[in-house]
Enzyme design. Sequence first.
Site, short mmCIF file in Angstrom:
data_model
loop_
_atom_site.label_atom_id
_atom_site.label_comp_id
_atom_site.label_asym_id
_atom_site.label_seq_id
_atom_site.Cartn_x
_atom_site.Cartn_y
_atom_site.Cartn_z
N ASP A 20 0.85 -1.05 0.09
CA ASP A 20 0.13 0.01 -0.07
C ASP A 20 0.86 1.30 -0.11
O ASP A 20 2.01 1.38 0.38
CB ASP A 20 -1.02 0.09 1.32
CG ASP A 20 -2.21 0.95 0.89
OD1 ASP A 20 -2.39 1.15 0.10
OD2 ASP A 20 -2.62 1.24 2.13
N HIS A 37 2.25 3.73 -8.87
CA HIS A 37 2.31 2.05 -9.20
C HIS A 37 3.33 1.61 -10.22
O HIS A 37 4.01 0.61 -9.67
CB HIS A 37 0.98 1.82 -10.00
CG HIS A 37 -0.25 2.23 -9.16
ND1 HIS A 37 -0.43 1.77 -7.98
CD2 HIS A 37 -1.39 3.01 -9.68
CE1 HIS A 37 -1.64 2.47 -7.67
NE2 HIS A 37 -2.10 3.21 -8.64
N LEU A 131 10.47 -21.10 -5.25
CA LEU A 131 9.57 -20.08 -4.66
C LEU A 131 8.16 -19.96 -5.46
O LEU A 131 8.15 -19.93 -6.75
CB LEU A 131 10.33 -18.52 -4.67
CG LEU A 131 9.38 -17.29 -4.25
CD1 LEU A 131 9.13 -17.60 -2.83
CD2 LEU A 131 9.86 -15.98 -4.54
#
Length: 248
Positions: A20, A37, A131
């Site tokens: 955030d 972003h 991963l």
Amino acid sequence: MSALNRTPEGIPRHIAIIMDGNGRWAKQRGMPRIAGHRQGYKTVRRIVQQSLDLGVEALTLYTFSVENWKRPSEETGAIMRLIGMAARRELANLHRNGVRIIISGRLNTLSQEIRRALDQAMTVTRENQRLVLNLAINYGGRAEIVDAARRIAALVREGKLDPQEIDEETFSGYLYTPELPDPDLLIRTSGELRVSNFLLWQIAYTEIWVTPVLWPDFRESHLLEAVEDYARRQRKFGDIPQESKASV
Ligand code: IPE
Ligand code: IPE
Ligand code: MG
């Protein structure tokens, strides 16, 4: 996957992050929100690499929520284009590094272009084991639980599942990512003290770490701080510590 348990001692097996603060980062600089972003995407690249280095088994990133569609279409459109572009651009490198990409969320309502990019990323990397990178896109925690309930109800209606057999484990099996262990550590950047409809079922006993740092400013040192803090915590899952049991 959950049976592997090969994460180094003290390191969370599964880290989930509410990324955030992109908009605020941009606004502070007099830039449009989308610039935040784009900068956030750079942070994602660093943190995925660091997760590989740390030996984390799974990393779940809250990328776009079902509620984020409330934002102006200029912003949502730009975020979606960024996701599609990133999926295509990063695929080869992620694959080379043994990353398996999976997606949590309602993919069927996304544009065909994005779906194609994400489908390809999932297909190409499906055998990778180093991963698991779980991208929560068009994701809502309540939506996930509702989707699971619908699938379960359909099986009950077809006579393939007995309602008496539904327990927490069965229910978990119908969530988006039954193969992942619950997150051990949930990180939220930019200081907000809420979960914003993220992984409602899975975070029942997850350790939470919140930092005021905005996502585009989040660095390897911050993740290390979170992991070190996690290593010092005592997880109890409702129990009391073994040493206290003698003196109950
Ligand atoms: C998080 O940053 C990214 C998404 C929700 C897509 P925000 O865009 O929410 O940034 P703030 O919270 O407005 O600063
Ligand atoms: C949560 O952040 C969603 C993502 C990080 C993708 P939001 O910015 O949407 O959450 P609220 O609105 O502050 O609760
Ligand atoms: Mg926000």
